[in-house]
Write a protein that holds these residues in place. Structure first.
Motif, PDB file in Angstrom:
ATOM      1  N   LEU A  42       0.807  -1.216   0.000  1.00 31.24           N
ATOM      2  CA  LEU A  42       0.000   0.000   0.000  1.00 31.24           C
ATOM      3  C   LEU A  42       0.839   1.264   0.000  1.00 31.24           C
ATOM      4  N   SER A  43       2.138   1.150   0.215  1.00 32.89           N
ATOM      5  CA  SER A  43       2.980   2.343   0.230  1.00 32.89           C
ATOM      6  C   SER A  43       3.039   3.021  -1.120  1.00 32.89           C
ATOM      7  N   THR A  44       2.659   2.319  -2.172  1.00 34.81           N
ATOM      8  CA  THR A  44       2.680   2.934  -3.504  1.00 34.81           C
ATOM      9  C   THR A  44       1.596   3.982  -3.654  1.00 34.81           C
ATOM     10  N   PHE A  45       0.644   4.034  -2.714  1.00 36.25           N
ATOM     11  CA  PHE A  45      -0.380   5.069  -2.756  1.00 36.25           C
ATOM     12  C   PHE A  45       0.146   6.400  -2.235  1.00 36.25           C
ATOM     13  N   ASN A  46       1.379   6.430  -1.747  1.00 34.14           N
ATOM     14  CA  ASN A  46       1.901   7.633  -1.114  1.00 34.14           C
ATOM     15  C   ASN A  46       2.327   8.701  -2.096  1.00 34.14           C
ATOM     16  N   GLY A  47       2.486   8.384  -3.344  1.00 32.24           N
ATOM     17  CA  GLY A  47       2.989   9.356  -4.292  1.00 32.24           C
ATOM     18  C   GLY A  47       4.266   8.850  -4.921  1.00 32.24           C
ATOM     19  N   ASP A  48       5.100   9.782  -5.317  1.00 33.26           N
ATOM     20  CA  ASP A  48       6.305   9.409  -6.053  1.00 33.26           C
ATOM     21  C   ASP A  48       7.435   8.929  -5.158  1.00 33.26           C
ATOM     22  N   ASP A  49       7.437   9.317  -3.902  1.00 34.24           N
ATOM     23  CA  ASP A  49       8.551   8.977  -3.024  1.00 34.24           C
ATOM     24  C   ASP A  49       8.418   7.553  -2.521  1.00 34.24           C
ATOM     25  N   THR A  50       9.320   6.681  -2.953  1.00 32.07           N
ATOM     26  CA  THR A  50       9.287   5.280  -2.516  1.00 32.07           C
ATOM     27  C   THR A  50      10.517   4.923  -1.689  1.00 32.07           C
ATOM     28  N   ARG A  51      11.244   5.928  -1.210  1.00 30.52           N
ATOM     29  CA  ARG A  51      12.401   5.632  -0.371  1.00 30.52           C
ATOM     30  C   ARG A  51      11.947   5.141   0.992  1.00 30.52           C
ATOM     31  N   ASN A  52      12.500   4.032   1.420  1.00 30.94           N
ATOM     32  CA  ASN A  52      12.185   3.446   2.713  1.00 30.94           C
ATOM     33  C   ASN A  52      13.467   3.044   3.422  1.00 30.94           C
ATOM     34  N   ILE A  53      13.468   3.206   4.727  1.00 27.46           N
ATOM     35  CA  ILE A  53      14.564   2.727   5.562  1.00 27.46           C
ATOM     36  C   ILE A  53      13.990   1.690   6.519  1.00 27.46           C
ATOM     37  N   VAL A  54      14.515   0.471   6.435  1.00 28.66           N
ATOM     38  CA  VAL A  54      14.035  -0.624   7.273  1.00 28.66           C
ATOM     39  C   VAL A  54      15.168  -1.075   8.182  1.00 28.66           C
ATOM     40  N   TYR A  55      14.919  -1.052   9.500  1.00 31.67           N
ATOM     41  CA  TYR A  55      15.862  -1.565  10.495  1.00 31.67           C
ATOM     42  C   TYR A  55      15.368  -2.949  10.883  1.00 31.67           C
ATOM     43  N   LEU A  56      16.118  -3.965  10.520  1.00 32.20           N
ATOM     44  CA  LEU A  56      15.682  -5.348  10.657  1.00 32.20           C
ATOM     45  C   LEU A  56      16.537  -6.074  11.687  1.00 32.20           C
ATOM     46  N   LEU A  57      15.922  -6.483  12.801  1.00 30.22           N
ATOM     47  CA  LEU A  57      16.627  -7.218  13.858  1.00 30.22           C
ATOM     48  C   LEU A  57      16.156  -8.664  13.839  1.00 30.22           C
ATOM     49  N   THR A  58      17.042  -9.565  13.415  1.00 28.57           N
ATOM     50  CA  THR A  58      16.677 -10.970  13.203  1.00 28.57           C
ATOM     51  C   THR A  58      17.790 -11.891  13.686  1.00 28.57           C
ATOM     52  N   ASP A  59      17.544 -13.206  13.552  1.00 29.02           N
ATOM     53  CA  ASP A  59      18.529 -14.202  13.984  1.00 29.02           C
ATOM     54  C   ASP A  59      19.830 -14.132  13.210  1.00 29.02           C
ATOM     55  N   GLY A  60      19.777 -13.705  11.977  1.00 27.46           N
ATOM     56  CA  GLY A  60      20.978 -13.641  11.161  1.00 27.46           C
ATOM     57  C   GLY A  60      20.888 -12.513  10.159  1.00 27.46           C
ATOM     58  N   PRO A  61      21.945 -12.270   9.393  1.00 28.35           N
ATOM     59  CA  PRO A  61      21.937 -11.196   8.399  1.00 28.35           C
ATOM     60  C   PRO A  61      20.932 -11.477   7.289  1.00 28.35           C
ATOM     61  N   LYS A  62      20.247 -10.435   6.837  1.00 27.59           N
ATOM     62  CA  LYS A  62      19.177 -10.605   5.859  1.00 27.59           C
ATOM     63  C   LYS A  62      19.287  -9.597   4.729  1.00 27.59           C
ATOM     64  N   LYS A  63      18.526  -9.899   3.691  1.00 25.27           N
ATOM     65  CA  LYS A  63      18.244  -8.949   2.623  1.00 25.27           C
ATOM     66  C   LYS A  63      16.761  -9.097   2.287  1.00 25.27           C
ATOM     67  N   ILE A  64      16.232  -8.154   1.509  1.00 26.78           N
ATOM     68  CA  ILE A  64      14.835  -8.225   1.089  1.00 26.78           C
ATOM     69  C   ILE A  64      14.788  -8.812  -0.318  1.00 26.78           C
ATOM     70  N   ARG A  65      14.012  -9.843  -0.493  1.00 21.75           N
ATOM     71  CA  ARG A  65      13.877 -10.442  -1.812  1.00 21.75           C
ATOM     72  C   ARG A  65      13.295  -9.420  -2.798  1.00 21.75           C
ATOM     73  N   SER A  66      13.759  -9.471  -4.013  1.00 21.39           N
ATOM     74  CA  SER A  66      13.301  -8.610  -5.108  1.00 21.39           C
ATOM     75  C   SER A  66      13.713  -7.153  -4.929  1.00 21.39           C
ATOM     76  N   ILE A  67      14.528  -6.872  -3.920  1.00 18.27           N
ATOM     77  CA  ILE A  67      15.083  -5.534  -3.723  1.00 18.27           C
ATOM     78  C   ILE A  67      16.588  -5.650  -3.933  1.00 18.27           C
ATOM     79  N   PRO A  68      17.211  -4.725  -4.663  1.00 18.92           N
ATOM     80  CA  PRO A  68      18.654  -4.834  -4.922  1.00 18.92           C
ATOM     81  C   PRO A  68      19.475  -5.053  -3.661  1.00 18.92           C
TER      82      PRO A  68
END
Length: 868
Positions: A249-275
């Protein structure tokens, strides 16, 4: 609202707004805007940030909407796979999370006249998460899983049979359903996700039991004479089989799609389909713990660590002190901030990272205890509900609540910190592809970023980009003052930006903004005096004895009935009244349950009377009482006050209890709404009489709008009110109403050749113009009006009016905008002004001005045309 950047502008604002009692020889001129805080209609601001924690099937999702403005029209809509436990989070949580990744530095400059520039619990479970195991709903059915008040929000956790049913429920209960989202909502419903509806709400009108939603005021007061505040952060903890972040739903916000995600998990991660390049930093749990607990690093400028220790280290036998300083070898005066003790205090990481430490530790405890809500989290929500009952909100009140729960928080931190070691913090920052956001929820995969990129020089969490180069020597770890050959290393970078705004997918619909999340939606709302903690366990008539009443004051589920029963008991007779008041006062002062003390104070306020007022005065003046209890007692006295003079008297308490500004301001606006002649000038005059109310009343003043403020600026009988009105017009212009402000000022200063007096004549008799950015055409229209009035004043021997006009049109900014030459501080007459204006607009226009007033044939004015 944009901050006023130049320091000189801020100084001008203070001179115009704080020193109003000072003598002014010419009380007129251009007035700079007033910076009033978050009082603009809600607008997007800041980077959108999200904190996500996941371990063993428990996920935490924290957002703080990146908006500022009127919180009475703010809402959120977020999807979840299971009903979450909801809580308020610290307003500086994201700043503290960033600091835990890259700690701020304490800077020591060894040059002469240096300045030191640098720089919570083993909690048990309190109710588990709500599992959605109910049967599928009919198409037209909505099931309310839970309702509660959380800080400034009213929250409803909902299951729906269809988007149509959800929409109908939201509209009936004064939530605004976002347009264009039926299909997405139906997808969530099919996947058996729930919806959390959240909305913000203004406080109730005095003496009226409001329904959820924005309160209404009388037509003679502005519709939006409400009280704004920052948008509070929210935390959601829920059960889920896999780590997932719904951001479609964040695509309804307009042109700005910059996001900062702080992810605390069991191990190092990346987001699938995101560079993969969007993974900016990764820290092990051990690194996080070190940053959270070790002293902040010290950057030594213009010297070495050895030199620093020689100059400022402990001196054996040195006992002498001068004005809080001491004498170092060579007679150098050492200020306390450079002493080892002071440096230790400045390097304390707690003020910079405590919110993050509590967040991380709380999540670890939740995993261990298998519960969605911890004891202190539930306790905090209850105390916030009491605060909302009195209209208390803001950083000062939040701090008082935090202090009252410090012991429980510290127990959580101590236990949870030990379990943080095996976790990993991953920072993802970038412009997420719109096609990815719109088509799927974010999912994650194992990923270890290259060590050569995992450095502060490439990405500083506080800078949201590469760290700036800095000179000097960076010292990490403790300083050994007894040695001189300690190890140091040169710093590479770091600087600090302070941001605490976040959000994923905030959507604006008709002035209402919504957080939209894939497969589950939450709408959040501000809770004032209406408490949603659930239905009362018993009714008022069930509370027959004082003991019954006191027992029911424990929490918001039964407090409403208990308060009503208290009032009824007090009305029986004088003996009963004395008994219930005496017992409630005792509870308010000494009960072990802090929430019961708060609701007892609320019951006392409902009973009222001079004796109650004196009891409450004694409580808020008792330094031995907890700060939050003293705040409640002071706010209760405000709630009991029924007259405007009485409220103005209570306003003196704001200096001691800053959170009172909001409830006092709200009550004043309510009372003025009952007045047939209430005006912008009346409210401005209140702020002049009681400066402590300026901030609280600023939203109501701005809500009057350009037309009414312009009228106050030109016609009020108090000169200082006129000046203040001009300043607020400047603020409105900065907030996007520049065209309307300009229009009103130009129209109200329009020249009338048949007039017997200037538009600003009257009791105040001073002319002020808002010091804003004037466009060329608007500036010429305004100055054209004032030049005509200058000529009129010269003809009619109105020397004071001429001086007032001169003080405004000599403004260099106005002159540059319109294109004429300002005489600056030189005192020039009408003839010189006519010449200056004629050079700007031409001989024909000037001739027209003279003809309007029939003086084109008089030598003293006709000669002006010859001089052009």
């Amino acid at each position: 609202m944009k901050l006023l950047a130049p320091a000189i502008v801020i100084a001008m604002i203070f001179s115009a707004t704080q020193n109003l009692s000072a003598h002014h020889t010419d009380p007129c001129g251009m007035v700079p805007p007033i910076y009033t805080g978050n009082v603009v209609p809600i607008t997007r601001k800041g980077l959108q940030k999200t904190y996500v924690f996941y371990k063993d099937g428990i996920e935490t999702f924290v957002i703080r909407p990146g908006f500022q403005g009127k919180v009475d029209n703010f809402g959120m809509l977020i999807p979840f796979p299971s009903a979450p436990a909801i809580r308020k989070v610290s307003d500086n949580v994201f700043q503290h999370v960033a600091n835990s990744i890259d700690p701020p530095e304490v800077v020591v400059d060894l040059r002469p006249m240096v300045r030191f520039r640098g720089m919570r619990r083993a909690a048990g479970a309190a109710g588990g998460g709500l599992e959605l195991k109910s049967k599928a709903l009919a198409k037209d059915e909505v099931r309310v899983v839970k309702q509660e008040a959380v800080g400034m929000y009213e929250v409803a956790v909902l299951e729906a049979g269809s988007s149509a049913a959800l929409k109908k429920w939201m509209e009936q209960h004064k939530y605004v359903y976002p347009k264009g989202m039926d299909k997405t909502c139906d997808e969530y419903i099919e996947a058996r996700w729930c919806f959390v509806a959240v909305k913000s709400k203004v406080g109730p009108k005095a003496g009226v039991d409001p329904t959820p939603g924005q309160r209404k005021v009388r037509p003679n007061m502005p519709k939006s004479s409400t009280f704004d505040g920052h948008v509070q952060g929210m935390g959601f903890r829920f059960k889920t089989d896999e780590l997932v972040v719904p951001m479609r739903l964040s695509t309804f916000n307009g042109d700005d799609t910059r996001n900062i995600v702080y992810l605390l998990t069991d191990g190092p991660k990346k987001i699938r389909s995101i560079p993969e390049e969007f993974v900016q930093r990764q820290l092990t749990g051990k690194q996080l713990i070190a940053n959270l607990t070790q002293p902040l690093p010290v950057r030594i400028i213009n010297g070495t660590e050895e030199e620093f220790k020689k100059m400022y280290g402990p001196v054996a036998g040195d006992k002498k002190a001068i004005r809080g300083s001491r004498i170092a070898p060579g007679g150098r005066i050492v200020r306390p901030i450079y002493s080892p003790e002071a440096l230790k205090q400045r390097r304390n990481p707690k003020p910079h990272m405590q919110a993050a430490l509590e967040l991380f530790a709380g999540d670890m405890i939740a995993v261990e205890s298998k519960t969605m809500s911890l004891v202190h989290e539930e306790a905090e929500k209850e105390l916030l509900r009491i605060g909302e009952h009195f209209g208390l909100r803001g950083n000062q009140f939040d701090k008082a609540i935090a202090e009252s729960l410090n012991i429980k928080r510290d127990e959580t931190v101590k236990k949870g910190l030990k379990m943080l070691e095996k976790m990993t913090m991953t920072v993802v920052d970038g412009d997420f592809p719109r096609e990815v956001l719109s088509s799927r929820n974010l999912k994650f995969a194992e990923y270890q970023m290259p060590s050569k990129r995992n450095r502060r020089r490439n990405y500083d969490a506080k800078e949201f980009g590469p760290s700036k180069k800095k000179g000097g020597i960076l010292k990490v770890g403790a300083i050994d003052w007894n040695t001189t050959n300690t190890e140091t290393r040169h710093a590479s970078k770091t600087n600090w930006l302070q941001y605490a705004l976040l959000g994923i997918g905030i959507v604006a619909f008709g002035g209402v903004f919504y957080w939209r999340r894939s497969r589950r939606m939450v709408v959040a709302a501000v809770a004032m005096a209406v408490l949603f903690a659930g239905s009362s366990a018993f009714a008022q008539e069930d509370l027959k004895s004082i003991d019954d009443i006191v027992a029911a004051l424990k929490d918001s589920k039964t407090s409403s009935a208990a308060i009503q029963a208290s009032v009824a008991y007090a009305k029986k007779d004088d003996k009963s009244r004395d008994a219930i008041v005496t017992r409630l006062v005792s509870v308010a002062k000494t009960d072990k349950e802090l929430s019961r003390r708060g609701w007892a104070i609320a019951a006392l306020a409902a009973i009222g009377g001079q004796d109650v007022d004196e009891h409450l005065l004694g409580i808020h003046d008792d330094a031995k009482q907890k700060k939050v209890v003293r705040d409640w007692a002071a706010a209760a006295r405000v709630q009991m006050t029924r007259t405007l003079p009485g409220l103005l008297e209570k306003a003196q308490l704001i200096q001691k209890f800053p959170a009172l500004g909001r409830p006092i301001g709200m009550r004043i606006v309510d009372m003025m709404a009952d007045s047939k002649d209430a005006s912008a000038g009346d409210v401005l005059k209140v702020t002049l009489r009681v400066p402590q109310l300026r901030q609280a009343l600023a939203p109501s003043i701005l809500a009057f709008g350009p037309k009414k403020l312009a009228k106050a600026m030109l016609t009020h009988d108090d000169t200082n009110v006129r000046r203040q009105a001009a300043a607020y017009l400047g603020t409105l212009a900065q907030q996007g109403q520049s065209k309307e402000v300009v229009k009103q000022v130009v129209e109200m200063t329009k020249f009338d050749a048949q007039a017997d007096e200037t538009p600003w004549a009257g009791g105040g008799n001073a002319l002020f113009i808002p010091g804003i950015r004037w466009g060329k055409e608007d500036a010429r229209a305004l100055v054209g009006n004032l030049i005509r009035w200058h000529l009129w004043a010269d003809i009619n021997k109105e020397d004071k009016a001429k001086a007032q006009i001169h003080n405004n049109i000599r403004s260099l900014g106005l002159a540059r905008a319109a294109g004429y030459q300002s005489p600056g501080w030189n005192n020039v007459g009408t003839k010189q002004w006519l010449i200056a204006w004629g050079k700007c607009v031409g001989k024909d226009e000037l001739k027209k001005i003279l003809e309007e007033q029939g003086v084109e044939g008089k030598d003293q004015y006709a000669s002006v045309l010859k001089d052009l």
